[in-house]
Enzyme design. Sequence first.
Site, PDB file in Angstrom:
ATOM      1  N   GLU A  71       0.995  -1.463  -0.361  1.00  0.00           N
ATOM      2  CA  GLU A  71      -0.005   0.181   0.107  1.00  0.00           C
ATOM      3  C   GLU A  71       1.174   2.043   0.008  1.00  0.00           C
ATOM      4  O   GLU A  71       0.507   2.254  -0.269  1.00  0.00           O
ATOM      5  CB  GLU A  71      -0.936  -0.010   1.792  1.00  0.00           C
ATOM      6  CG  GLU A  71      -2.284  -1.034   0.715  1.00  0.00           C
ATOM      7  CD  GLU A  71      -1.343  -2.267   1.404  1.00  0.00           C
ATOM      8  OE1 GLU A  71      -0.272  -2.344   1.844  1.00  0.00           O
ATOM      9  OE2 GLU A  71      -2.480  -3.318   1.676  1.00  0.00           O
ATOM     10  N   PHE A 133     -11.673  -8.041  13.528  1.00  0.00           N
ATOM     11  CA  PHE A 133      -9.951  -8.548  12.186  1.00  0.00           C
ATOM     12  C   PHE A 133     -10.007  -7.655  11.619  1.00  0.00           C
ATOM     13  O   PHE A 133     -10.936  -7.456  10.622  1.00  0.00           O
ATOM     14  CB  PHE A 133     -10.702  -9.778  11.769  1.00  0.00           C
ATOM     15  CG  PHE A 133      -9.440 -10.821  10.962  1.00  0.00           C
ATOM     16  CD1 PHE A 133      -7.718 -10.971  11.275  1.00  0.00           C
ATOM     17  CD2 PHE A 133      -9.498 -10.262   9.574  1.00  0.00           C
ATOM     18  CE1 PHE A 133      -6.774 -11.228  10.387  1.00  0.00           C
ATOM     19  CE2 PHE A 133      -8.156 -11.116   8.339  1.00  0.00           C
ATOM     20  CZ  PHE A 133      -6.944 -10.833   9.173  1.00  0.00           C
ATOM     21  N   GLN A 134      -8.435  -6.950  11.216  1.00  0.00           N
ATOM     22  CA  GLN A 134      -8.005  -6.184  10.936  1.00  0.00           C
ATOM     23  C   GLN A 134      -8.890  -4.633  11.104  1.00  0.00           C
ATOM     24  O   GLN A 134      -9.008  -3.600   9.551  1.00  0.00           O
ATOM     25  CB  GLN A 134      -8.219  -6.334   8.801  1.00  0.00           C
ATOM     26  CG  GLN A 134      -6.992  -7.766   8.777  1.00  0.00           C
ATOM     27  CD  GLN A 134      -7.486  -7.663   7.053  1.00  0.00           C
ATOM     28  OE1 GLN A 134      -7.741  -7.649   6.398  1.00  0.00           O
ATOM     29  NE2 GLN A 134      -5.812  -8.282   6.622  1.00  0.00           N
ATOM     30  N   LYS A 183     -17.269  -1.939   5.657  1.00  0.00           N
ATOM     31  CA  LYS A 183     -18.005  -2.869   4.271  1.00  0.00           C
ATOM     32  C   LYS A 183     -19.441  -3.228   4.331  1.00  0.00           C
ATOM     33  O   LYS A 183     -20.448  -2.895   3.072  1.00  0.00           O
ATOM     34  CB  LYS A 183     -17.774  -4.144   5.514  1.00  0.00           C
ATOM     35  CG  LYS A 183     -17.417  -5.480   3.852  1.00  0.00           C
ATOM     36  CD  LYS A 183     -16.860  -6.330   4.648  1.00  0.00           C
ATOM     37  CE  LYS A 183     -16.698  -7.491   3.158  1.00  0.00           C
ATOM     38  NZ  LYS A 183     -15.721  -8.414   3.733  1.00  0.00           N
ATOM     39  N   MET A 497      23.843  10.190   2.273  1.00  0.00           N
ATOM     40  CA  MET A 497      23.560  11.372   3.721  1.00  0.00           C
ATOM     41  C   MET A 497      23.998  11.152   4.632  1.00  0.00           C
ATOM     42  O   MET A 497      24.432  12.741   5.276  1.00  0.00           O
ATOM     43  CB  MET A 497      22.757  12.045   2.518  1.00  0.00           C
ATOM     44  CG  MET A 497      22.295  13.315   3.099  1.00  0.00           C
ATOM     45  SD  MET A 497      23.218  14.773   2.712  1.00  0.00           S
ATOM     46  CE  MET A 497      22.447  14.867   0.969  1.00  0.00           C
TER      47      MET A 497
END
Lengths: 582, 196
Positions: A71, A133-134, A183, A497
């Site tokens: 993602e 869940f999630q 959902k 750097m």
Amino acid sequence: MSNTTTIQEPATVAQPAAKTTTLSGSQAVLEAFIAEGVHTIFGYPGGAIMPIYDALYDYQEKLKHILVRHEQGGIHAAQGYARTSGDVGVVFATSGPGATNLVTGLADAQIDSTPLVCVTGQVFAHLLGTDAFQETDVINITTPVTKWNYQVTDATEIPAVMAKAFYIARTGRPGPVLIDITKNAQLQKFDYPGYTKCEHIRSYRPKPIVRKQYVEEAAKLINEAKKPFVLFGQGVILGKAEKEFKAFIEKAGLPAAWTIMGLSALPSDHPLNVGMLGMHGNYGPNVLTNECDVLIAVGMRFDDRVTGRLDKYAKQAKVIHLDIDPAEIDKNVQTTVPVWGDCKDTLPLLTSLVNKNTHTAWVQQFHDLKAKEVEAVITEELNPTTAEMTMGEVMKVLNELTGGNAVIVTDVGQHQMVACRYAEFNQTMSNVTSGGLGTMGFCLPAAIGAKFGAPDRTVVGIVGDGGIQMTIQELGTIMQSEVDVKILILNNRFLGMVRQWQQLFHDKRYSFVDIASPDYVVVAKGYGIEGQRIDSRSNLRDALQTMLSHKGAYLLEVMVGKENNVFPMVPQGCSVAEIRLK
Amino acid sequence: MSKQEFTITVYTENQIGLLNRIAIMFSRRKINIESLNTSPSEVENIHRFTIVINETEEVVRKLCRQIEKQVEVLKAYFNTNDEIVWQEMALYKVPTDIIAEKVKVERLLREFGARAVVIRKDYTVFEATGHREETERLIKALEPYQLIEFVRSARVAIIKASNGFHEKLKEFEQTEPGEDVIENEFLDKQDEVFTM
């Protein structure tokens, strides 16, 4: 309480259309995209966003979905898309880990004012707060890194909320918006009233009113100035005001220097383009910041990497600040005359009031200091006498081969500073980099998005051996979606750097900057991407030419000097005038 | 510039999550919120936050500008204590038998403008309204008489120079607002900024 005024509903509420159709919440999201002119979505499916992906199955003709590998890659790709197309980048991610993986990209887009609309799935509304869940509290996690966010639990809200999301993302000072949709709302069928674009939110002022009085005062200051100096940032690009900006500086003969976010808004070879500001910027603009009498800042926010030590920054100058965001005025640098507004509107007003001038002697001072920098730094960087290649010479040859027409996407670190310093541009929206947040791993996914945003242009992603390994999984996206991006790895076998700072400020104690690399050519081959690695100067031009003329994606790894440093440099805590040439 | 008490008044839409969006503007800068109250305002559907912090004027001005930048915020004002009328309410629970015995207490209460809200056999609840020092003084006074419980509300404040938000809101609802809607932008008139 309501004893006097009648409060209207916010204007964002969609007007009912003549006839209604039944749609699911998911379909309403996709209808919103189509109505807002979205063509490309970067995303990754998962449990809580499955209804939207199911609906997307029937919209493949109208909406192109690019399946990323992570993602974070998705959101950086959307950022790249937004930056080269000038439109809103769109992302899909699922709930929980899918959504949390967006956070870095949201923070990056927030600080660099990139318009994004991210849609995340969320667990069913009745499960909110149950540690389902999630499930994660995406709205609260993303609040500090979004311009606006909203959780939808009822499908009937979707058309108006999506309209608001796009309106907020792209207007005013752009920024990322996240819409979290449970959902049940994605699945819910409702009478679709049609889509009405949002044009007004009563609590939101995208553009401040332009005050004529301030424009006049600013013009007066510019006309009286002996040593006026313009600093410009991404505001010029976001405002699509490149022409207006050029007309302004040309009429008044104003030398202009850019922040890295403003790079490419003014062609590199423009006689009034005096170079880059800030920590690794050019010598002249940094030194002369503390000599000018009027400082004119256009669409930039005086980041600490630009100003160095604030109490020694341009104290002698009167400051004119043109910005669309009132909160930027006086935030870091005290303004003498604030010119609020979109610079697309304010610049022409200012141009009409300023006198024609050339400031020849003053502009010459920049050229004189440039000559000093050429002698001390640039000659050796571009035409090195060492056996090892420098990043600068790679840029020089790349410039010659692209003619300044390519989109250059960079990651973060030494290569970024070198690329921004030396890359030549002759058109706007050509430089894509992570400016404010300094997100390593930005380049590869952003280059993918940049190509979709500007499909007819050559896109070269320039990345270090550290940054490429942070999001290297996006080679999978390049493979599957056949994205024609050129990946140019400048490998110095160090996190360069940080190593440079350790050398200069920590007695060369190289603490965990010695990073090993895989064989990138073999890795690329595994993804079906052609490539080669070179370590000799004699092959440089041919290798870059092969990369650019190759049909499709190509990976070129160039081995460069291990312990080269980027100069000039304004050390942290120093004034811009104390810039070091070595 | 030295730190002093400022009262920030924020007019907002009524939306879930906005309290957090505003609260994190302070916590991000490590500024402690002394008191925070949310309530309806004089205009229907418009909420009003009253926030008290101890900061320099410069910090408060910049903060208000950042708060106002939030999409659902209509306006943020900040005022010093002499520009507002404010009150805090406090409740004190003390044992009734002791109260009844000690005549002094009654006198004390009269002196502090407190009143009894509940009188039961076992305890009595007094209410007092005023500035912090006043409600604080009453604690001190009641402490010898077995103060069982004490609680104080957040500050609520009225801006002396304000004409209310009705007219302002009408302007906000127009697509092209009049000039006085964004008077906070007159930064060069910094003394007048944020006063209505």
